[in-house]
Design an enzyme around this catalytic site. Structure first.
Site, PDB file in Angstrom:
ATOM      1  N   HIS A   1       6.013  -9.440  -1.726  1.00  0.00           N
ATOM      2  CA  HIS A   1       5.177  -9.339  -2.921  1.00  0.00           C
ATOM      3  C   HIS A   1       5.944  -9.733  -4.187  1.00  0.00           C
ATOM      4  O   HIS A   1       7.173  -9.783  -4.205  1.00  0.00           O
ATOM      5  CB  HIS A   1       4.641  -7.908  -3.073  1.00  0.00           C
TER       6      HIS A   1
ATOM      7  N   GLU B   1       5.586  -0.517   2.763  1.00  0.00           N
ATOM      8  CA  GLU B   1       7.009  -0.250   2.528  1.00  0.00           C
ATOM      9  C   GLU B   1       7.380   1.102   3.151  1.00  0.00           C
ATOM     10  O   GLU B   1       6.509   1.910   3.507  1.00  0.00           O
ATOM     11  CB  GLU B   1       7.281  -0.251   1.017  1.00  0.00           C
TER      12      GLU B   1
END
Length: 218
Positions: free
Chosen positions: A21, A95
């Site tokens: 990202h 994550e």
């Protein structure tokens, strides 16, 4: 398809592209993000626009993305070039959950583990507050990798998949793909490409930590 002499199946090669990202304010300030709902920063949006433009010269058959805001926003900029691409949003490629150390300075978890006398067990250390160990994250990655391999093996043709995820997850995911994974930590919007041969069930790296797009104008 059998060969003319031995009748053995000729292996097809499938491609998996993996993108981290764009930048967030937590990235910029070296703060642990974990699974916090941290959006892209202004710079992160620019990075995502650039990686989307760079990827537009390629084609993808399917896509998978973490369901957290920063990955969704990054994927959104990429999808501007692929309006018909179907995306699966999957919490398994989030994550690492960093427990009570989320929003603390980067490196806090390792320092606490060492202070608690667990410095030799960092990969199995689970932060308080529902945190995951690095091996927990790797297990998630291995599960996803297995499903991708099955999808490739059962596909009617060579398939190209795009994944948008997070730095630590990517590191652990890569370890689940091969014995010698890429070494460098993924930068924001860095691009990796892996090839999977469905007759040998082996992965190889074709591109790693590619960030040329960040140095090009929009």
């Amino acid at each position: 398809m059998g060969s003319g002499s031995g009748g053995e199946k000729k292996g097809r090669v499938h491609k998996l592209w993996v993108v981290r990202h764009g930048e967030t304010e937590f990235n910029k300030k070296s703060i642990i993000q974990g699974q916090n709902d941290v959006p892209l920063s202004e710079e992160g949006h620019r990075q995502a626009l650039k990686v989307g433009k760079w990827l537009s010269k390629f084609s993808f058959d399917t896509a998978i993305c973490s369901d957290l805001p920063r990955t969704r926003q990054t994927m959104g900029h990429i999808l501007a070039h692929f309006p018909s691409l179907q995306v699966k949003y999957d919490e398994r490629i989030r994550e690492r959950h960093c427990g009570k150390y989320t929003a603390q300075p980067r490196g806090t978890i390792d320092k606490v583990a060492v202070a608690e006398g667990k410095g030799d067990m960092l990969r199995d250390y689970r932060p308080d507050g529902g945190g995951e160990s690095l091996n927990d994250v790797k297990r998630r990655g291995k599960e996803v990798a297995g499903e991708i391999e099955e999808l490739f093996k059962n596909a009617e043709k060579s398939t190209v998949m795009l994944m948008v995820s997070h730095g630590r997850f990517m590191v652990e995911f890569f370890k689940s793909l091969m014995d010698v994974p890429p070494r460098n930590a993924p930068q924001n919007t860095s691009v990796y490409r892996f090839a999977f041969n469905d007759s040998t069930s082996r992965w190889s790296v074709e591109m790693q930590n590619q960030t040329d797009h960040l140095h090009r104008p929009l």
